[in-house]
Design a protein around this motif. Structure first.
Motif, PDB file in Angstrom:
ATOM      1  N   MET A  30      -2.222   8.828  -6.106  1.00  0.00           N
ATOM      2  CA  MET A  30      -2.192   8.394  -4.726  1.00  0.00           C
ATOM      3  C   MET A  30      -2.043   6.879  -4.683  1.00  0.00           C
ATOM      4  O   MET A  30      -2.540   6.162  -5.553  1.00  0.00           O
ATOM      5  N   ASN A  31      -1.386   6.404  -3.656  1.00  0.00           N
ATOM      6  CA  ASN A  31      -1.243   4.970  -3.457  1.00  0.00           C
ATOM      7  C   ASN A  31      -2.196   4.487  -2.361  1.00  0.00           C
ATOM      8  O   ASN A  31      -2.722   5.282  -1.581  1.00  0.00           O
ATOM      9  N   ASP A  32      -2.354   3.188  -2.313  1.00  0.00           N
ATOM     10  CA  ASP A  32      -3.125   2.548  -1.233  1.00  0.00           C
ATOM     11  C   ASP A  32      -4.529   3.106  -1.113  1.00  0.00           C
ATOM     12  O   ASP A  32      -5.068   3.219  -0.005  1.00  0.00           O
ATOM     13  N   MET A  33      -5.143   3.464  -2.229  1.00  0.00           N
ATOM     14  CA  MET A  33      -6.494   3.990  -2.154  1.00  0.00           C
ATOM     15  C   MET A  33      -7.445   2.915  -1.654  1.00  0.00           C
ATOM     16  O   MET A  33      -7.400   1.762  -2.096  1.00  0.00           O
ATOM     17  N   ALA A  34      -8.299   3.324  -0.727  1.00  0.00           N
ATOM     18  CA  ALA A  34      -9.194   2.359  -0.091  1.00  0.00           C
ATOM     19  C   ALA A  34     -10.414   3.075   0.467  1.00  0.00           C
ATOM     20  O   ALA A  34     -10.393   4.287   0.684  1.00  0.00           O
TER      21      ALA A  34
END
Length: 114
Positions: A30-34
């Motif tokens: 996953m991208n942009d994990m926050a």
């Protein structure tokens, strides 16, 4: 794709908690994990995130106390929270994107007592 947040609870001021966000339904990263949080009566705010380059960024309120980490082998992102304060009380949610589509976990409640 599902994001499952866990690890919240009741802790005294000065204590620690470790939140987990387990990603399922995809074998791809996953991208942009926050991590975000929303306190009662307040807007949701960003707590910590991974940048596109893999670095980390933190809200000023989290710097020096919180650490965002990821274990790609477990497809899980963590938020280690130390020196907790009553003002950290909120519902914490994890967020990520896959092929540009955003996904949110259901949130986990963190309550810090004074």
């Amino acid at each position: 794709v599902q994001l499952q947040a866990s690890g919240g609870g009741l802790v005294q001021a000065g204590g620690s908690l470790r939140l987990s966000c387990a990603v399922s339904g995809t074998v791809f990263r996953m991208n942009d994990m926050a991590w975000y949080r929303q306190a009662p009566g307040k807007q949701r705010e960003l707590v910590a995130r991974f940048t596109d380059s893999g670095n980390t960024e933190y809200a000023d309120s989290a710097k020096g106390r919180f650490t965002i980490e990821r274990d790609n082998t477990k497809n899980t992102v963590y938020l280690q929270m130390n020196s907790l304060k009553p003002e950290d009380t909120a519902i914490y949610s994890c967020h990520g994107t896959r092929l540009g589509k955003p996904y949110w976990g259901q949130g986990t409640l963190v309550t810090v007592s004074s």
